[in-house]
Design a protein around this motif. Structure first.
Motif, mmCIF file in Angstrom:
data_model
loop_
_atom_site.group_PDB
_atom_site.id
_atom_site.type_symbol
_atom_site.label_atom_id
_atom_site.label_comp_id
_atom_site.label_asym_id
_atom_site.label_seq_id
_atom_site.Cartn_x
_atom_site.Cartn_y
_atom_site.Cartn_z
ATOM 1 N N SER A 1 0.653 -1.149 0.053
ATOM 2 C CA SER A 1 -0.117 -0.047 0.099
ATOM 3 C C SER A 1 0.802 1.318 0.099
ATOM 4 N N VAL A 2 2.175 1.189 0.440
ATOM 5 C CA VAL A 2 3.165 2.341 0.250
ATOM 6 C C VAL A 2 3.714 2.401 -1.182
ATOM 7 N N SER A 3 3.374 3.817 -1.712
ATOM 8 C CA SER A 3 3.907 4.050 -2.790
ATOM 9 C C SER A 3 5.411 4.104 -3.227
ATOM 10 N N VAL A 4 5.788 3.630 -4.595
ATOM 11 C CA VAL A 4 7.175 3.593 -4.687
ATOM 12 C C VAL A 4 8.093 4.931 -4.448
ATOM 13 N N ARG A 5 7.363 5.893 -4.604
ATOM 14 C CA ARG A 5 7.991 7.112 -4.386
ATOM 15 C C ARG A 5 8.294 7.535 -2.960
ATOM 16 N N VAL A 6 7.276 7.132 -1.940
ATOM 17 C CA VAL A 6 7.630 7.044 -0.468
ATOM 18 C C VAL A 6 8.431 6.135 -0.224
ATOM 19 N N LYS A 7 8.570 4.907 -0.716
ATOM 20 C CA LYS A 7 9.564 4.073 -0.288
ATOM 21 C C LYS A 7 11.101 4.483 -0.793
ATOM 22 N N LEU A 8 11.168 4.960 -1.999
ATOM 23 C CA LEU A 8 12.275 5.664 -2.390
ATOM 24 C C LEU A 8 12.835 6.754 -1.362
ATOM 25 N N ALA A 9 11.847 7.635 -0.955
ATOM 26 C CA ALA A 9 12.025 8.844 0.058
ATOM 27 C C ALA A 9 12.648 8.127 1.394
ATOM 28 N N LEU A 10 11.867 6.851 1.900
ATOM 29 C CA LEU A 10 12.376 6.389 3.077
ATOM 30 C C LEU A 10 13.706 5.680 2.992
ATOM 31 N N ALA A 11 14.134 5.256 1.655
ATOM 32 C CA ALA A 11 15.376 4.431 1.423
ATOM 33 C C ALA A 11 16.565 5.716 1.601
ATOM 34 N N LEU A 12 16.304 6.760 1.115
ATOM 35 C CA LEU A 12 17.227 7.952 0.817
ATOM 36 C C LEU A 12 17.418 8.406 2.324
ATOM 37 N N ALA A 13 16.359 8.447 3.161
ATOM 38 C CA ALA A 13 16.321 9.156 4.482
ATOM 39 C C ALA A 13 17.260 8.033 5.379
ATOM 40 N N PHE A 14 17.087 6.896 5.303
ATOM 41 C CA PHE A 14 17.786 5.914 5.971
ATOM 42 C C PHE A 14 19.366 5.976 5.593
ATOM 43 N N THR A 15 19.520 6.239 4.223
ATOM 44 C CA THR A 15 20.745 6.375 3.875
ATOM 45 C C THR A 15 21.695 7.335 4.489
ATOM 46 N N LEU A 16 21.122 8.628 4.677
ATOM 47 C CA LEU A 16 21.689 9.673 5.314
ATOM 48 C C LEU A 16 22.060 9.325 6.681
ATOM 49 N N ILE A 17 21.307 8.475 7.276
ATOM 50 C CA ILE A 17 21.470 8.074 8.908
ATOM 51 C C ILE A 17 22.468 7.066 8.962
ATOM 52 N N VAL A 18 22.630 6.255 7.849
ATOM 53 C CA VAL A 18 23.282 5.083 8.103
ATOM 54 C C VAL A 18 24.701 5.396 7.478
ATOM 55 N N ALA A 19 24.796 6.006 6.560
ATOM 56 C CA ALA A 19 26.191 6.364 5.617
ATOM 57 C C ALA A 19 27.076 6.928 6.438
#
Length: 246
Positions: free
Chosen positions: A29-47
């Motif tokens: 139910s979560v759109s691909v754009r939201v998943k992409l934004a979440l992945a980028l947000a987690f990348t900024l935290i983890v990197a």
């Protein structure tokens, strides 16, 4: 700057694969754009917490990193997703025990059993309230210790880990559905005794509403305990994703 961009890209490969399968974040139910934004947000935290090894930044290195990091992210995501599947299986077993659904309701293209859907939505909400995003970030950071960048894990190790996780998921599902199974056994035994004592009584018509009402009442009583047990098992996995290897 080049090293930082490479690090961000390499981390994003693993994070995106993991986020696509995480409970709540990776739902259909979560759109691909939201998943992409979440992945980028987690990348900024983890990197910032990840150290990049010495690389030559060639085309072959890029292909190797794309393969290894995506596989590592999928392994983590599948490990977490199995807990959602365990909850759905427990709901399907509970629904079958209370004559409310087919036992394979969660494994076919048909909609999930009502009990399984209620448990899944409640579990995802509970996990979010308990800080799933923080635990997911910690899991991703810790994953670079157990699954280093650019290295393939041994096939035998992955197979053993996967078998252990699937076995643990089924074990958890049966543990969660145990109250409904016990109630179903006692109900059918009582129904058999009544039918033996009064053969002329249509016990099926009398007992069907009873088992349905009993199942709903038992769900009302057992759901908080079931969700707390499920959340505890999920927390243990996210703190030590290799802990169930046998």
């Amino acid at each position: 700057m080049q090293a930082e961009l490479w690090l961000g890209f390499i981390v994003f490969l693993r994070i995106a694969a993991t986020v696509a399968l995480l409970p709540g974040f990776g739902e259909q139910s979560v759109s691909v754009r939201v998943k992409l934004a979440l992945a980028l947000a987690f990348t900024l935290i983890v990197a910032p917490a990840v150290s990049l090894p010495e690389l030559d930044y060639s085309t072959s290195t890029l292909a190797t990193l794309t393969l290894t990091e995506t596989i590592s992210g999928l392994l983590l995501g599948i490990g977490v997703r199995l807990f959602v599947l365990a909850l759905q299986t427990a709901g399907a077993i509970a629904a079958q025990s209370t004559s409310l659904s087919q036992i394979l309701g969660g494994a076919t293209i048909e909609p999930l059993a009502a009990i399984g859907y209620i448990l899944m939505v409640g579990a995802i909400a509970l996990a979010m309230m308990a800080g799933l995003h923080v635990k997911a970030a910690q899991l991703m950071i810790h994953s670079y210790v157990i699954l280093p960048i650019g290295l393939f894990s041994a096939g035998s190790d992955i197979a053993g880990w996967g078998i252990a996780q699937i076995a643990h998921a089924f074990e958890l599902a049966f543990v969660l559905a145990a109250p409904f199974i016990i109630m179903s056994v006692l109900y059918n035994l009582a129904l058999g005794v009544i039918n033996k004592a009064m053969p002329q009584l249509m016990v099926a018509f009398v007992g069907a509403p009873v088992i349905t009402l009993g199942g709903l009442f038992l769900l009302f009583l057992a759901a908080p305990t079931m969700l707390s047990v499920w959340l505890s098992a999920l927390d243990q996995f996210m703190a030590n994703p290799m802990g169930h290897t046998r």
